[in-house]
Design a protein around this motif. Structure first.
Motif, mmCIF file in Angstrom:
data_model
loop_
_atom_site.group_PDB
_atom_site.id
_atom_site.type_symbol
_atom_site.label_atom_id
_atom_site.label_comp_id
_atom_site.label_asym_id
_atom_site.label_seq_id
_atom_site.Cartn_x
_atom_site.Cartn_y
_atom_site.Cartn_z
ATOM 1 N N VAL A 201 8.696 10.895 8.932
ATOM 2 C CA VAL A 201 9.180 11.330 7.618
ATOM 3 C C VAL A 201 8.417 10.565 6.543
ATOM 4 O O VAL A 201 8.184 9.359 6.660
ATOM 5 C CB VAL A 201 10.697 11.057 7.479
ATOM 6 N N GLU A 202 8.011 11.277 5.487
ATOM 7 C CA GLU A 202 7.372 10.612 4.364
ATOM 8 C C GLU A 202 8.443 10.009 3.456
ATOM 9 O O GLU A 202 9.301 10.716 2.932
ATOM 10 C CB GLU A 202 6.506 11.607 3.571
ATOM 11 N N GLY A 203 8.395 8.715 3.312
ATOM 12 C CA GLY A 203 9.374 8.042 2.466
ATOM 13 C C GLY A 203 8.693 7.106 1.497
ATOM 14 O O GLY A 203 7.479 7.184 1.266
ATOM 15 N N GLU A 204 9.488 6.234 0.891
ATOM 16 C CA GLU A 204 8.975 5.253 -0.053
ATOM 17 C C GLU A 204 9.226 3.849 0.486
ATOM 18 O O GLU A 204 10.358 3.523 0.844
ATOM 19 C CB GLU A 204 9.694 5.392 -1.398
ATOM 20 N N LEU A 205 8.190 3.075 0.544
ATOM 21 C CA LEU A 205 8.357 1.663 0.892
ATOM 22 C C LEU A 205 8.421 0.903 -0.430
ATOM 23 O O LEU A 205 7.411 0.781 -1.136
ATOM 24 C CB LEU A 205 7.189 1.172 1.756
ATOM 25 N N ILE A 206 9.593 0.450 -0.767
ATOM 26 C CA ILE A 206 9.815 -0.163 -2.088
ATOM 27 C C ILE A 206 9.988 -1.659 -1.928
ATOM 28 O O ILE A 206 10.811 -2.136 -1.137
ATOM 29 C CB ILE A 206 11.058 0.445 -2.763
ATOM 30 N N SER A 207 9.204 -2.411 -2.693
ATOM 31 C CA SER A 207 9.305 -3.872 -2.703
ATOM 32 C C SER A 207 10.113 -4.306 -3.931
ATOM 33 O O SER A 207 9.874 -3.825 -5.042
ATOM 34 C CB SER A 207 7.913 -4.509 -2.755
ATOM 35 N N PHE A 208 11.065 -5.185 -3.707
ATOM 36 C CA PHE A 208 11.850 -5.691 -4.845
ATOM 37 C C PHE A 208 12.088 -7.190 -4.666
ATOM 38 O O PHE A 208 11.873 -7.749 -3.598
ATOM 39 C CB PHE A 208 13.171 -4.923 -4.984
ATOM 40 N N ARG A 209 12.591 -7.752 -5.721
ATOM 41 C CA ARG A 209 12.622 -9.211 -5.833
ATOM 42 C C ARG A 209 14.059 -9.736 -5.811
ATOM 43 O O ARG A 209 14.915 -9.273 -6.553
ATOM 44 C CB ARG A 209 11.931 -9.582 -7.139
ATOM 45 N N TYR A 210 14.286 -10.684 -4.902
ATOM 46 C CA TYR A 210 15.528 -11.455 -4.909
ATOM 47 C C TYR A 210 15.263 -12.771 -5.653
ATOM 48 O O TYR A 210 14.162 -13.332 -5.568
ATOM 49 C CB TYR A 210 15.983 -11.766 -3.490
ATOM 50 N N VAL A 343 5.202 2.211 -2.761
ATOM 51 C CA VAL A 343 4.078 2.778 -2.018
ATOM 52 C C VAL A 343 4.460 4.186 -1.627
ATOM 53 O O VAL A 343 5.464 4.400 -0.954
ATOM 54 C CB VAL A 343 3.747 1.944 -0.759
ATOM 55 N N ARG A 344 3.691 5.177 -2.040
ATOM 56 C CA ARG A 344 3.979 6.572 -1.704
ATOM 57 C C ARG A 344 2.699 7.229 -1.203
ATOM 58 O O ARG A 344 1.651 7.051 -1.813
ATOM 59 C CB ARG A 344 4.471 7.344 -2.926
ATOM 60 N N PRO A 345 2.716 8.099 -0.165
ATOM 61 C CA PRO A 345 3.870 8.224 0.736
ATOM 62 C C PRO A 345 3.818 7.127 1.793
ATOM 63 O O PRO A 345 2.772 6.524 2.006
ATOM 64 C CB PRO A 345 3.643 9.589 1.368
ATOM 65 N N TYR A 346 4.955 6.897 2.431
ATOM 66 C CA TYR A 346 5.026 5.945 3.537
ATOM 67 C C TYR A 346 5.598 6.684 4.735
ATOM 68 O O TYR A 346 6.770 7.067 4.749
ATOM 69 C CB TYR A 346 5.908 4.743 3.161
ATOM 70 N N LEU A 347 4.741 6.943 5.742
ATOM 71 C CA LEU A 347 5.158 7.724 6.909
ATOM 72 C C LEU A 347 5.833 6.802 7.925
ATOM 73 O O LEU A 347 5.236 5.823 8.360
ATOM 74 C CB LEU A 347 3.936 8.398 7.543
ATOM 75 N N HIS A 348 7.070 7.120 8.269
ATOM 76 C CA HIS A 348 7.766 6.291 9.254
ATOM 77 C C HIS A 348 8.676 7.163 10.099
ATOM 78 O O HIS A 348 9.067 8.274 9.716
ATOM 79 C CB HIS A 348 8.548 5.168 8.570
ATOM 80 N N SER A 349 8.992 6.672 11.292
ATOM 81 C CA SER A 349 9.792 7.432 12.251
ATOM 82 C C SER A 349 11.276 7.272 11.937
ATOM 83 O O SER A 349 11.759 6.153 11.778
ATOM 84 C CB SER A 349 9.499 6.956 13.679
ATOM 85 N N VAL A 350 11.957 8.394 11.845
ATOM 86 C CA VAL A 350 13.385 8.385 11.510
ATOM 87 C C VAL A 350 14.158 9.155 12.570
ATOM 88 O O VAL A 350 13.768 10.270 12.953
ATOM 89 C CB VAL A 350 13.634 9.020 10.122
ATOM 90 N N GLY A 351 15.242 8.560 13.057
ATOM 91 C CA GLY A 351 16.085 9.232 14.033
ATOM 92 C C GLY A 351 16.979 10.272 13.374
ATOM 93 O O GLY A 351 17.541 10.029 12.301
#
Length: 881
Positions: A201-210, A343-351
Motif C-alpha cells: 500500500v502506498e502510504g506516508e512515512l511521517i517524521s515528527f518531533r518529541y 515522504v510520499r509515496p511510501y510503499l509498505h505491506s499492510v495486512g
C-alpha cells in the motif's frame, strides 16, 4: 451392480453427460462407498478437509478431491475396508459475514434481532446452501461414504469440542490473557493469521518531533506510517550503543496531546542505521512494540474501540475513525511545528481482512489462549519419530520450523456463530468450565465469545469417528491412513490436528498417538501461465464448467496427471481437451477390441503366442508396476504418464494395428489368442486407470468382462512371467523399421494409405522374418512383381543388422505436383532461416532479449537450416532446382 451401458456393443461414441450421473448413483445405491466397521479387511481411512459450508468447490478443492478419490478407489480394489468420510466446516467468520450482509440489505443488524434469532437465521442459510457442495462432489465422482457425512457443529462434534476444551482447561493448557491480536474492525473480532492477506500500500512515512522544538533542548525525531497510533505511545526506544541518544536514556519527554510523559528506553531491537535510529513504542497496537513493552514493563493503553475509532485518550481525536484521526493528528502536529518531513509515496505491506477487505488493526485485547509449548513439541516429535510420515520429505524442514517455534494460539472470537466457549462467570468473578454433561451453578453467565473455527476442525480426524465415545468407527479407522491437503495450510490446520491428535491419543492406546500416519502435501493449482488463480485476475476455472464441457474423467485426469508431492500444477483448457481425447481414444480402442472378439480369459502358453503378443504382455507388467509404485508414493503424475503413454503410444498406436494383422489371418487359433491377449491388456489397463478416470473405465470394463463393477474389481497385479527380452528387441526393431519406412515414404511424396511394391533385404539377419505380415500392413508395402523397378532405396540400421528397403514409386507420384509442394515448403524454410539468422546477427537484439528468447530463436534457426538441407535434397531428387 449391472451397468446401464453393459451391452455386447458399445454406443457409437462416448458422451460423458449422458452416463456419468447415472453411473455414480448406481455406485451409491449399490453401497460400494459405505464402510463396514465390523469388516475384517485391513482399514484405510481418509477424512476430507472440510470445505466451508457457505461456498462451493473451486479448482483447488477439485484437485484435492481427485487425489483423495484415486487413493480411496485403489485401496478399495486392493481389498481394504475404505472409509472416505465427507463433511463441511461451519466457517464461523465466513458464514457470519454472509448473513450480516443479507441482514444489512434488509435494513437490520445482528444486534437488532439478537443472538438467538441471528443463529437461527444462520442455520436456515446453512440448510439452504449446504447441498451445493454435495452435488459438486457427486459430479466429480467422489467415492465418499455419504452415510457418515459430518458437520463441525453437529451434536456429536460439538460434544467433542466441549470435551477437549474441558480437558485442556483442567490441565492448565487453556488460559485467559490480554495479548495483541489481529483485529477486524468490520467484523469486530480477533482473526487468525490465515485470515489476513498482505498487500503493498502506498502510504506516508511521517517524521515528527518529541520533546523541545528548540534543537538545543532534549528532543527526538521518530517516523511512522500510522500517525494516529502515537496517541498510544508509551516510550521511545533507541539502541543502547547509539552515542546520539545515550545521554537521553532514562529521561522522559512530554507527549504533545496526552497527559503522559514518554520515557526513553534502550533496546537491542532498534536498528540505529534505519531512519533517525529512534522508534516510537505503541505496545497495544504493534506486535514488535508489544514485545518491547513487555521487556520494559511499559503501560499499554488501548486507544481504539472495536470499530477502530479513537477512544479513551482524553483528546480531541476521540470518536474519530482511525484514518480520519491520522489526518487530524498530522494537522495538529503541524500546527505545533512538530512535523519534520513527509515522504510520499511510501510503499509498505499492510495486512487486510481476507473476508471483509479492510486493513486489520493490531489490538491488545482480553482473549482465550492455548499454551502450545508441550502440544507443539509432541506434534514435532510425531514426525521425528516416524509416527507420521510427510510426503514429500522436503516439507519436513518447514514443518519443524513452524512447530518448533510456535506461539500460543488465540482461540476466542468475538462472534455469535460457532461453538460458544464453555466458560461460565460467577457473580463474584468466579470462572468455571463445566463438562458436557454438567451444568453451571445458578446465577452464572456464559462467555459470549465463540471458538476459532480451527479449534473444531483441528479435532476433525477423531471427532468425526465418534470420539469421545469409543465407537466401532474409532476403533477400526483411527488413526486415519493419510491426510491429503495443500502445503499452504500446513501450519494453520495440519499443525492443530497434530497437536489435538497427540493430546487425546495418549488415552486411546498404543498406535493411536497421531491423527494420521501419512501426510501428503500437494501444491496449488495455477493457470496455464503459472499464475495463481484468483477472482481479481479473472483466471479462475470452475471445475463444474469443465465437467460439463469435457466430462468428469477429463477433469480428473488433467489434475492427477500433473500431481506430484509438494509441487504446484498448471492447467488450461488444452489440457482438459487432451484428457477428453484420451478418454475417447480408450473408448474407441476398446470398442474395436470388442468388435474383434476381445475377451478376458485364461491365456495360452506364452511360447505359443506371437512375438508382439509376448511384447505387449511384458509391457503391461512393466506399466502396472510403474503405476503401482507411482500411486504408492503419491506420485500421481508418474503413474498417469506411464499409463497414458502405454495406452496411447503402445496399445493404440502399435499393438492394435499389429493385432489387426493377426485378426485378419485365416487362423482361428491365432485370432483367439490375440483376442485373449488384447482382452487381458485392456482389462489390466482399464482397472489401473479406474481410480483416476472411473466413469469411462466402468462402462468399458463391465462391457469387456461382464463383471459387476470396476469399483469392486481386484487391483491388477503383474503376471510374474519372465520378461522376454528378445520380444522387446524384436518389436523395437520392427517399430524402428516401420517408422523409417513411413518417413521415407513421406519424403518421397507418397500418400499415407498408398501401397507400393518393395523388396526388403536383411530381414532374416535382423530376425524379423516372421513379422513381415505386420511390416507390410503397417508400412503399406506390396510384394514385388515382374515389372518391379527400384526407384528409391533406404538403409535402416537395427539392433543386429541393417535392412535395405528398395521401393518402386513409379506411377505412384505426381512428380510435377510434388515438385511444387516441396518447392513451396523449401521457400518457407529459407524465409524462416533468413529471419532467424537476421535476428541472431543483430547485436542490439542479443543484448536486450532474455536468454530464453535467444535460445528459442537459435533452435528455430537450426531447425530451419535442417529443413532447407532436407527439402533441397528432395527437390534435387525430383529433378527440381
Amino acid at each position: 451392480m449391472t451397468n446401464p451401458d453393459q451391452t455386447t456393443e458399445l454406443p457409437k461414441s462416448w458422451d460423458p453427460a449422458e452416463h456419468e450421473a447415472e453411473i455414480y448413483q448406481g455406485w451409491v445405491d449399490a453401497g460400494y462407498f459405505t464402510a463396514d466397521a465390523s469388516s475384517e479387511k485391513p482399514p484405510f481411512s481418509i477424512v476430507i478437509p472440510p470445505p466451508n459450508v457457505n461456498g462451493s468447490l473451486h479448482m483447488g478443492h477439485a484437485y484435492e478431491h481427485v487425489l483423495m478419490d484415486a487413493l480411496s478407489r485403489r485401496r478399495r480394489m486392493q481389498g481394504h475396508e475404505v472409509l472416505w468420510l465427507p463433511g463441511m466446516d461451519h466457517a464461523a467468520i465466513a458464514m457470519q459475514t454472509m448473513v450480516e450482509r443479507k441482514l444489512a440489505a434488509e435494513g437490520v443488524t445482528r444486534d437488532d434481532i439478537g443472538r438467538e434469532k441471528f443463529i437461527e437465521r444462520v442455520w436456515a442459510e446453512k440448510a439452504e446452501i449446504s447441498g451445493t457442495i454435495g452435488g459438486q462432489m457427486r459430479r466429480l465422482g467422489d467415492s465418499v461414504d455419504w452415510s457418515r457425512e459430518r458437520f463441525t457443529m453437529d451434536e456429536g462434534l460439538s460434544r467433542a469440542v466441549h470435551t477437549v476444551f474441558k480437558q485442556m482447561f483442567d490441565d492448565g493448557l487453556i488460559y485467559q490473557a490480554e495479548r495483541l491480536v489481529n483485529w477486524s474492525p468490520v467484523l469486530k473480532t480477533a482473526i487468525s493469521d490465515i485470515e489476513v492477506t498482505y498487500a503493498d500500500v502506498e502510504g506516508e512515512l511521517i517524521s515528527f518531533r518529541y520533546g523541545s522544538l528548540d534543537d538545543a533542548e532534549p528532543h527526538i525525531v521518530v517516523a511512522t506510517t500510522r500517525l494516529e497510533t502515537m496517541l498510544g505511545d508509551t516510550a521511545i526506544a533507541v539502541h543502547p550503543d547509539d552515542d546520539r541518544y545515550r545521554h537521553l536514556i532514562g529521561t522522559e519527554l512530554e507527549h504533545p496531546f496526552v497527559d503522559r510523559r514518554i520515557p526513553i528506553v534502550a533496546d537491542d531491537y532498534v536498528d540505529p542505521e534505519f531512519g533517525s535510529g529512534a522508534v516510537k513504542i505503541t505496545p497495544a497496537h504493534d506486535p514488535n512494540d508489544f514485545a518491547i513493552g513487555q521487556r520494559h514493563e511499559l503501560p499499554m493503553p488501548t486507544i481504539m474501540d472495536a470499530e477502530a475509532r479513537i477512544a479513551d485518550t482524553g483528546t480531541q481525536f476521540d470518536g474519530m475513525d482511525r484514518f480520519e484521526a491520522r489526518v487530524k493528528v498530522r494537522e495538529a502536529l503541524a500546527e505545533q511545528g512538530r512535523i519534520v518531513k513527509e515522504v510520499r509515496p511510501y510503499l509498505h505491506s499492510v495486512g487486510h481482512s481476507e473476508r471483509t477487505g479492510e486493513p486489520i488493526e493490531p489490538r491488545l485485547s482480553m482473549q482465550w489462549w492455548i499454551d502450545v509449548s508441550t502440544l507443539a513439541r509432541s506434534a514435532g516429535d510425531a514426525v521425528r519419530n516416524g509416527d507420521t510420515v510427510i510426503h514429500p520429505k522436503s516439507m519436513e524442514s518447514r514443518w519443524f520450523a513452524w512447530v518448533d517455534d510456535m506461539h500460543d494460539w488465540c482461540i476466542s472470537r468475538q462472534l455469535w456463530w460457532g461453538h460458544r466457549i464453555p466458560i461460565w462467570y460467577g457473580p463474584d468473578g468466579e470462572v468455571v468450565c463445566p463438562g458436557p454433561d454438567e451444568t453451571a451453578p445458578e446465577g452464572y453467565v456464559q462467555e459470549t465469545d465463540v471458538l476459532d473455527t480451527w479449534f473444531s476442525s483441528g479435532l476433525w480426524p477423531f471427532s468425526t469417528l465418534g470420539w469421545p465415545e469409543r465407537t466401532e468407527d474409532l476403533e477400526k479407522f483411527y488413526p486415519t491412513s493419510v491426510l491429503v491437503t495443500g502445503y499452504d495450510i500446513l501450519f494453520f490446520w495440519v499443525a492443530r490436528m497434530m497437536m489435538f491428535g497427540t493430546y487425546v491419543g495418549k488415552d486411546l492406546g498404543p498406535g493411536n498417538a497421531v491423527p494420521f500416519t501419512n501426510l501428503f502435501l500437494h501444491g496449488l493449482v495455477r493457470d496455464e501461465h503459472g499464475r495463481k488463480m484468483s477472482k481479481s485476475k479473472g483466471n479462475g476455472i470452475d471445475p463444474l464448467d469443465w465437467v460439463e464441457r469435457f466430462g468428469a474423467d477429463a477433469l480428473r485426469f488433467t489434475l492427477a496427471r500433473g500431481a506430484n508431492p509438494g509441487s504446484d500444477i498448471s492447467v488450461g483448457e488444452d489440457h482438459a481437451q487432451s484428457s477428453r481425447n484420451f478418454a475417447t481414444k480408450l473408448y474407441n480402442a476398446t470398442k474395436f477390441a470388442l468388435l474383434n472378439g476381445a475377451r478376458v480369459g485364461e491365456l495360452p502358453d506364452r511360447a505359443s503366442l506371437t512375438v508382439v503378443d509376448r511384447w505387449i504382455l511384458d509391457r503391461l507388467d512393466e506399466v502396472l508396476a510403474e503405476a503401482d509404485a507411482g500411486f504408492e508414493a503419491y506420485e500421481f503424475s508418474k503413474a498417469c504418464e506411464s499409463l497414458y503413454h502405454f495406452a496411447w503410444d503402445e496399445v493404440c498406436d502399435w499393438y492394435l494395428e499389429l493385432a489387426k494383422v493377426q485378426f485378419a489371418e485365416d487362423d482361428p487359433v491365432r485370432s483367439e489368442s490375440t483376442a485373449l491377449v488384447l482382452g487381458t491388456v485392456l482389462d489390466g489397463l482399464l482397472r489401473t486407470l479406474s481410480p483416476v478416470i472411473p466413469f469411462v473405465t466402468e462402462v468399458l470394463w463391465t462391457t469387456l468382462t461382464h463383471e459387476e463393477s470396476v469399483v469392486v474389481a481386484p487391483w491388477p497385479t503383474v503376471s510374474g512371467a519372465e520378461r522376454d527380452a528378445d520380444a522387446a528387441r524384436h518389436v523395437d526393431d520392427l517399430q524402428r523399421l516401420i517408422t523409417e519406412i513411413r518417413r521415407f515414404r513421406s519424403d518421397q511424396g507418397l500418400r499415407p494409405g498408398q501401397r507400393v511394391a518393395a523388396d526388403l533385404d536383411g530381414l532374416d539377419a535382423a530376425g524379423l522374418t516372421e513379422s513381415r505380415p505386420h511390416l507390410d500392413a503397417l508400412a503399406r508395402l506390396d510384394p514385388t512383381g515382374d515389372d518391379f523397378t527400384v526407384t528409391a532405396t533406404i538403409d535402416v540400421r537395427l539392433s543386429s543388422a541393417t535392412v535395405t528397403v528398395r521401393i518402386d514409386t513409379s506411377g505412384t507420384v505426381d512428380v510435377e505436383a510434388e515438385r511444387k509442394r516441396v518447392g513451396k515448403d523449401l521457400a518457407a524454410a529459407e524465409k524462416e532461416l533468413a529471419q532467424t539468422s537476421a535476428k541472431l546477427g543483430n547485436d542490439q537484439f542479443l543484448s536486450k532479449a532474455p536468454d530464453q528468447v535467444v535460445a528459442k530463436i537459435r533452435a528455430r534457426r537450426e531447425l530451419a537450416a535442417e529443413e532447407v538441407e532436407r527439402l533441397g535434397a528432395k527437390l534435387a531428387a525430383l529433378g527440381g532446382s
